[in-house]
Design an enzyme around this catalytic site. Structure first.
Site, PDB file in Angstrom:
ATOM      1  N   HIS A  66      42.902  39.217  35.772  1.00  0.00           N
ATOM      2  CA  HIS A  66      42.547  38.568  34.142  1.00  0.00           C
ATOM      3  C   HIS A  66      43.748  39.168  33.276  1.00  0.00           C
ATOM      4  CE1 HIS A  66      37.935  39.017  35.013  1.00  0.00           C
ATOM      5  NE2 HIS A  66      38.672  38.389  36.161  1.00  0.00           N
ATOM      6  N   GLU A  68      43.311  40.812  30.531  1.00  0.00           N
ATOM      7  CA  GLU A  68      43.394  42.189  30.074  1.00  0.00           C
ATOM      8  C   GLU A  68      43.979  43.259  31.142  1.00  0.00           C
ATOM      9  OE1 GLU A  68      39.106  40.750  28.872  1.00  0.00           O
ATOM     10  OE2 GLU A  68      40.688  40.313  30.188  1.00  0.00           O
ATOM     11  N   CYS A  96      34.754  41.320  30.555  1.00  0.00           N
ATOM     12  CA  CYS A  96      33.776  41.470  31.633  1.00  0.00           C
ATOM     13  C   CYS A  96      33.693  42.958  31.890  1.00  0.00           C
ATOM     14  CB  CYS A  96      34.370  40.531  32.677  1.00  0.00           C
ATOM     15  SG  CYS A  96      35.856  41.309  33.692  1.00  0.00           S
ATOM     16  N   CYS A  99      37.224  44.336  33.313  1.00  0.00           N
ATOM     17  CA  CYS A  99      37.980  44.734  32.332  1.00  0.00           C
ATOM     18  C   CYS A  99      37.492  45.724  31.314  1.00  0.00           C
ATOM     19  CB  CYS A  99      38.445  43.439  31.423  1.00  0.00           C
ATOM     20  SG  CYS A  99      39.240  42.309  32.668  1.00  0.00           S
TER      21      CYS A  99
END
Length: 164
Positions: A66, A68, A96, A99
């Site tokens: 991801h 992040e 999410c 993260c």
């Protein structure tokens, strides 16, 4: 510390959040161009970009890739430690649960996000990770350049549907 082809912005205090979010949007657009869900992230310390990241799950074949996570990983390496307590994260989509957990564990001071995520958002939309009794509680600011961040995602998924 920052190795992106985007120019480093010179910012006034009142425009900093939008300027950093625009950098995150550039990373999101790079993800879209690579066929990835367009999410971009920027880690900032004392008004200076430390690291950037973007979604690379398809390319890396990795659920952890991801934006992040990539930005946090790069920031830790650039700053030489895992505690990013002097740093802020700017990300185009509400984090999410994974993260949000990484944000807590990295001790980031604040997360600023653009578009809300009504299906997976863990910073207020579905639930708020930061309100749980955890060791660290980052500040959260949502809705910065929300329409622009949402449009990048909407356009990407519309394009996918049209290809089918």
């Amino acid at each position: 510390m920052w190795n992106s082809d985007a120019p480093r912005p010179v910012l006034a205090d009142n425009t900093a959040a939008e300027a950093f979010m625009r950098l995150a949007l550039r990373e999101a657009q790079k993800s879209a161009a690579e066929g990835e869900v367009p999410v971009g992230a920027v880690v900032v310390r004392n008004g200076e970009v430390v690291a950037v990241g973007r979604n690379r799950r398809e390319k890396e074949k990795n659920a952890l890739a991801h934006a992040e996570i990539e930005a946090i990983d790069r920031a830790c390496k650039a700053l030489g430690g895992w505690r990013l307590w002097e740093c802020e994260l700017f990300v185009t989509l509400e984090p999410c649960p994974m993260c949000a957990g990484a944000i807590v564990n990295a001790r980031l001071q604040r997360v600023t996000y653009g578009a809300r995520d009504p299906k997976n958002g863990a910073v207020g939309s579905v639930f708020s990770m930061f309100s749980l009794p955890l060791t660290h509680k980052p500040e959260a600011v949502g809705g910065v350049l929300e329409a622009e961040c949402a449009e990048v995602l909407t356009s990407f998924f519309k394009g996918l549907r049209e290809k089918k």
